[in-house]
Design an enzyme around this catalytic site. Structure first.
Site, PDB file in Angstrom:
ATOM      1  N   HIS A 209      -7.175  -6.114  -0.216  1.00  0.00           N
ATOM      2  CA  HIS A 209      -6.035  -5.138   0.042  1.00  0.00           C
ATOM      3  C   HIS A 209      -5.502  -5.926   1.373  1.00  0.00           C
ATOM      4  O   HIS A 209      -6.225  -5.828   2.544  1.00  0.00           O
ATOM      5  CB  HIS A 209      -6.756  -3.681   0.275  1.00  0.00           C
ATOM      6  CG  HIS A 209      -5.562  -2.699   0.024  1.00  0.00           C
ATOM      7  ND1 HIS A 209      -4.567  -2.657  -0.847  1.00  0.00           N
ATOM      8  CD2 HIS A 209      -5.339  -1.739   1.137  1.00  0.00           C
ATOM      9  CE1 HIS A 209      -3.963  -1.602  -0.627  1.00  0.00           C
ATOM     10  NE2 HIS A 209      -4.307  -0.977   0.525  1.00  0.00           N
TER      11      HIS A 209
ATOM     12  N   GLU B 147      -8.861  -5.845  -4.451  1.00  0.00           N
ATOM     13  CA  GLU B 147      -8.355  -4.982  -3.715  1.00  0.00           C
ATOM     14  C   GLU B 147      -9.372  -3.827  -2.918  1.00  0.00           C
ATOM     15  O   GLU B 147      -9.151  -3.558  -1.950  1.00  0.00           O
ATOM     16  CB  GLU B 147      -7.290  -4.033  -4.647  1.00  0.00           C
ATOM     17  CG  GLU B 147      -6.004  -4.628  -4.866  1.00  0.00           C
ATOM     18  CD  GLU B 147      -4.963  -4.560  -3.804  1.00  0.00           C
ATOM     19  OE1 GLU B 147      -5.269  -4.125  -2.874  1.00  0.00           O
ATOM     20  OE2 GLU B 147      -3.900  -5.224  -3.996  1.00  0.00           O
TER      21      GLU B 147
ATOM     22  N   SER C 143       1.081  -1.405  -0.052  1.00  0.00           N
ATOM     23  CA  SER C 143      -0.028   0.191  -0.024  1.00  0.00           C
ATOM     24  C   SER C 143       0.796   1.225   0.011  1.00  0.00           C
ATOM     25  O   SER C 143       1.690   1.423  -0.945  1.00  0.00           O
ATOM     26  CB  SER C 143      -1.143   0.001   1.217  1.00  0.00           C
ATOM     27  OG  SER C 143      -2.111   0.845   0.939  1.00  0.00           O
TER      28      SER C 143
END
Length: 556
Positions: free
Chosen positions: A441, A346, A233
């Protein structure tokens, strides 16, 4: 900090005051037995402890890699850490950098809100090392983790990122703290007027940590010529940026970027320093009635963090001299191999916010979503019912991200480096009563660290209970973590797993067809179809219109 290898400009500024410093080469002392200690660093002697999680792994916690960025050093680039006398006990974590804990942060912050989490303070620039080395002669590959957290949170002590199991596969693993929020991403005209740049203090922290690793890691059995940064990220975005940042040249050999590039999580241009400066000034003036540095430095760090939004990574004019897309398209980035990719689902967590998508809301959002590429958007995502809108609404988030990572890999391959692209499609088990977010994610992190029994980080909250001790999940974690260690060691993820079996062959990205990708999944890992021609065409056009054309660069 080293003296004889300082680059002019950035590093000289960051390490001002290094005259008279010593390096590992200066000591003339033989390499110590790492597991017995103490180990000599440029700052002094440190003694680690057995990790307690995996036999044969020694962990060193809370080693300063830069001076505390407090008082007049708030918002400055990192300065050298002061040395110490005697043997420093490296058994305790350093403080986390100032950030929002629960209940200001929901759900709980995995760096600050778990039992045993360190305290928070501005005096937070420390790092941690897990090593399997018996002595400093071993020269093992080094893996440096850069945590995510939307540029606003995280810490090198978070349990999910403990390096015991990666170290057991033959790597020296390093985590470190960097400043977050408006204490780590703060552009201000006074700083710019003095230095010609401001902002990206957190990236400066990363460079300082890498400099420390370069100068000291050999004493812990690591190879300073084989340093791989890996992160997810925001940490992935920072890593991808460092692959194009001149100050990182010579400090990193390879880059692993998981779910984020210098463009962020979506296709777009980088933010300019001038815009970030104006937002910082406006927020400070609105909250405190003043925006000068002296006034802001006198305020408590927690007030600054709570009141001034962090600007995230920007074109600061120094670490990031220009929008990095220009750099990568032109082939002017660093000479580093890359392994990069993202997860199929995600965007699944975005369904948790706001009302469920309907055909009407999906259609109303077309212009904002696709701009002038509405017809391409409709071809890529043919939605005709409420049910289709509900299942489709979260897909573009992940699809545009995998497109970004494919481009990152292709640009690096085009300059002659080894580049590997993955698409993580494994759906882990979730606890009863918790929504199934699929390959969400952060969902790959437990497998990367082979830490299935550690608490998760938001949003990919897969089940610890159902994964810890699960043979199939453990086999996937062994495979994924071994790919990562192999890449750190040789620049090639291929090889054998911990059980001696050959890993599924992972081809380099430029040998794949335009709609082929390397899929990671417990049921089938290998080359498979990617997102499809219609989506590829859509994101090609979005990149052309939103990034390449405004920046004046070729889109191919």
């Amino acid at each position: 900090m080293r003296c004889g290898h300082l680059r002019a400009g950035f590093v000289a500024l960051m390490l001002a005051g290094t005259a008279g410093c010593t390096t590992m080469a200066d000591t003339g002392a033989p390499a110590a037995r790492v597991q017995d200690g103490p180990v000599r660093t440029a700052g002094g002697l440190v003694r680690g402890v057995a990790s307690g999680a995996v036999d044969g792994i020694t962990v060193f916690r809370g080693i300063p890699f830069a001076a505390p960025p407090v008082g007049p050093l708030r918002w400055e680039m990192p300065r050298p850490a002061p040395g110490w006398q005697g043997v420093r006990d490296a058994s305790e974590w350093g403080d986390n950098c100032v950030q929002n804990p629960a209940p200001q942060r929901f759900p709980v912050n995995s760096a600050t809100d778990l039992p045993g989490s360190p305290a928070m303070s501005e005096d937070c620039l420390t790092l941690n090392i897990w090593t399997p080395a018996v002595s400093g002669e071993e020269r093992l590959p080094v893996m440096v983790w850069v945590y995510g957290g939307a540029y606003n949170e995280g810490g090198g002590s978070a349990p999910f990122s403990h390096g015991d199991h990666l170290a057991a596969k033959g790597a020296v693993v390093v985590t470190f703290n960097y400043r977050v929020g408006s204490l780590g991403f703060f552009a201000h005209p006074e700083l710019t007027a003095r230095d010609g740049h401001s902002g990206n203090q957190a990236l400066g922290d990363a460079v300082a940590a890498l400099q420390w690793v370069h100068d000291n890691i050999a004493a812990f059995g690591g190879d300073p010529a084989r340093v791989t940064i890996f992160g997810e990220s925001a940490g992935s975005a920072m890593n991808a940026a460092l692959a194009g940042a001149p100050p990182a040249d010579g400090l990193i050999t390879r880059v692993i970027a998981q779910s984020g590039t210098w463009q962020g999580l979506n296709i777009g241009q980088m933010v300019a320093r001038e815009a970030a400066e104006q937002r910082s000034l406006a927020a400070a003036q609105a909250r405190f009635g003043a925006s000068d540095l002296a006034t802001l430095r006198a305020l408590p760090a927690t007030e600054i963090n709570a009141s001034i939004p962090g600007q995230g990574m920007i074109v600061d004019g120094h670490i990031v001299p220009e929008d990095l897309t220009r750099v990568f398209v032109a082939g002017r980035q660093l000479d580093v191999d890359v392994l990069t990719g993202s997860n199929e689902d995600e965007g699944s967590f975005t369904a948790l916010f706001g009302p469920p998508a309907t055909l009407a809301s999906w259609t109303q959002g077309e212009a904002m979503r696709w701009g002038d590429a509405v017809e391409l958007g409709r071809a890529a995502y043919p939605v005709t019912t409420d049910a289709e809108a509900l299942t489709t609404a979260t897909q573009p988030f992940g699809d545009n991200m995998t497109w970004l990572h494919r481009q990152f890999a292709m640009w690096q391959a085009a300059r002659g480096n080894r580049a590997f692209h993955y698409w993580f499609r494994h759906d882990p088990p979730y606890d009863e009563g918790r929504g199934n977010l699929g390959a969400a994610h952060t969902g790959e992190i437990p497998y990367v660290f082979d830490n299935l029994c550690a608490p998760r980080t938001f949003p990919g909250g897969s089940s610890v209970e159902r994964m810890c001790g699960n043979a199939a999940e453990e086999a996937l974690a062994d495979m994924v973590s071994q790919y990562w260690v192999n890449f750190a060691a040789t620049g090639d993820p291929n090889g054998t797993a911990g059980n001696g079996a050959a890993l599924p062959r992972w081809p380099e990205v430029d040998t794949l067809g335009p709609n082929q990708v390397f899929v990671i999944d417990a049921e089938r890992t290998g080359v498979a179809e990617w997102i499809g021609p219609a989506k590829i065409s859509l994101y090609d056009e979005i990149f052309r219109s939103r990034v390449a054309e405004p920046l004046g660069i070729a889109a191919d």
